[in-house]
Design an enzyme around this catalytic site. Sequence first.
Site, short mmCIF file in Angstrom:
data_model
loop_
_atom_site.label_atom_id
_atom_site.label_comp_id
_atom_site.label_asym_id
_atom_site.label_seq_id
_atom_site.Cartn_x
_atom_site.Cartn_y
_atom_site.Cartn_z
N LYS A 1 -10.01 13.02 8.50
CA LYS A 1 -9.49 12.61 9.80
C LYS A 1 -9.39 13.81 10.72
O LYS A 1 -9.09 14.92 10.27
CB LYS A 1 -8.08 12.01 9.65
CG LYS A 1 -7.97 10.69 8.94
CD LYS A 1 -6.50 10.28 8.85
CE LYS A 1 -6.31 8.99 8.08
NZ LYS A 1 -6.77 7.81 8.85
N LYS B 1 0.85 -1.20 0.00
CA LYS B 1 0.00 0.00 0.00
C LYS B 1 0.88 1.25 0.00
O LYS B 1 1.66 1.48 0.92
CB LYS B 1 -0.89 -0.02 1.24
CG LYS B 1 -1.72 1.26 1.45
CD LYS B 1 -2.45 1.21 2.78
CE LYS B 1 -3.10 2.54 3.13
NZ LYS B 1 -3.72 2.52 4.48
N ARG C 1 -7.60 -0.41 1.26
CA ARG C 1 -8.06 -1.69 0.70
C ARG C 1 -8.55 -1.53 -0.73
O ARG C 1 -8.54 -2.49 -1.51
CB ARG C 1 -9.14 -2.28 1.60
CG ARG C 1 -10.44 -1.54 1.65
CD ARG C 1 -11.26 -1.85 2.89
NE ARG C 1 -10.61 -1.31 4.08
CZ ARG C 1 -11.04 -1.50 5.32
NH1 ARG C 1 -12.13 -2.22 5.54
NH2 ARG C 1 -10.40 -0.97 6.34
#
Length: 461
Positions: free
Chosen positions: A240, A228, A314
């Site tokens: 965030k 990643k 992901r």
Amino acid sequence: MPPTFAPPTAPSIPVHVVAEDGQEAFRAALPAAHAKWLEQTGFRAGLGELRLLPGEDGAIAGAVAGYGTPAARARGRFHLAAAAAALPEGTYHLRCDLPDDTRAEEALGWLLSGYAFDRYRAQSGATAALKAPAGVDAARLEAIAAGEVLTRDLINTPAADMGPEALEDAVFALAAQHGAEVGAVRGDALLAQNFPMIHAVGRAAAQAPRLLDMRWGDAGPRLTLVGKGVCFDTGGLNLKPASSMGLMKKDMGGAATVLGLAHMIMALGLPLRLRVLIPAVENSVSGASFRPQDILTSRKGLTVEINNTDAEGRLVLADALALADEEQSDCIISMATLTGAARVAVGPDIAPFYTGSDDAADAIARAAAAVADPVWRMPLHAPYEAMIEPGIADLDNAPKGGFAGSITAALFLRRFVSAAPAYLHFDIYGWQPTAAPARPKGGVGMGARAILEALPELLAL
């Protein structure tokens, strides 16, 4: 510069390594003056204790490093790195009888004690050079140390200097160093070549998203590493909070770790065919950001409902894993700083991993214990599959409820791999929160040494 052992013919100072239960016998064998010096300075051979032995001419005649008790040593690793950090600059050799299962660990720890991230401020690690102890594979340890240094440098570099373009440069530099082939698919070409989720995650950033593809070796079993490479993660539109964004330069830690591992493999000339895939993106906010409730169609054709744009890792891994799965590999391994749930489960020092193969899990566990690179197998719990199936699409990128976040992420990724005999996913942290022997605060590799040690078994499954 990557750390190396001192030349074997260089003049050197002995370092005696003494456990608590061996200190009386050690003192009895010393010259009386040195034995008294240890007594007068209160040396008790505790783990981490160090005393310099003075010579008659005032020079250092030797050093004594305490090795504590088995119980004390079990609570950490790389114990002699603390001695290396405390020794004056010079060249040293070990004068002791370390067990076979710790000799390589201690020698590697000594090498890594010399690491310091000095790109922005002049600083150095330990300056005490070590001759390679008898019985260790010096070239192998030097290759491992160099790979770890590469990983740490990449993670430690802030996103202003380690965006997708700079990460691409790092991949091309590594390929040039080892004679590997490398290519890149960038920007809108990702859509043309069917990497839609990599494009969606990275399209809002100033630097175009890209997929980096490196190949090395022309014979032997096939190993594919997928890392990643989210060079900074704002969370996207699910922004965030500041407390969670502060360390997001390390969100490319999976890419950094597979590149360090790739260096180890290539430097050692292992007889295999290596492929490294890195989706390199920045998850930013702009009018082009992908949105909650969007439904993306992946390279594999599976549709994914976006329930949190902060679960982007992901997504980019999924397209890269689908590509890896299109070519027969003997083993596919993904590494990612994927979930906070993994840190809650095992803390920052252990690399949790997932695999459906008991043989692969056993191989990794044995290797991890042998090289002091702690890992822990986590369950691919089939009843949780329903949690990643939202109904409106094939998959949900962020199941509601907050339970089993690391497991559901691994189950999500497993949907994109079906052909390889062995698939393993590592949900790593990539960061040392407090300094420890051989590991200063900052970026750190996790799981790479265990994988390297286990490769002969993994590739034979």
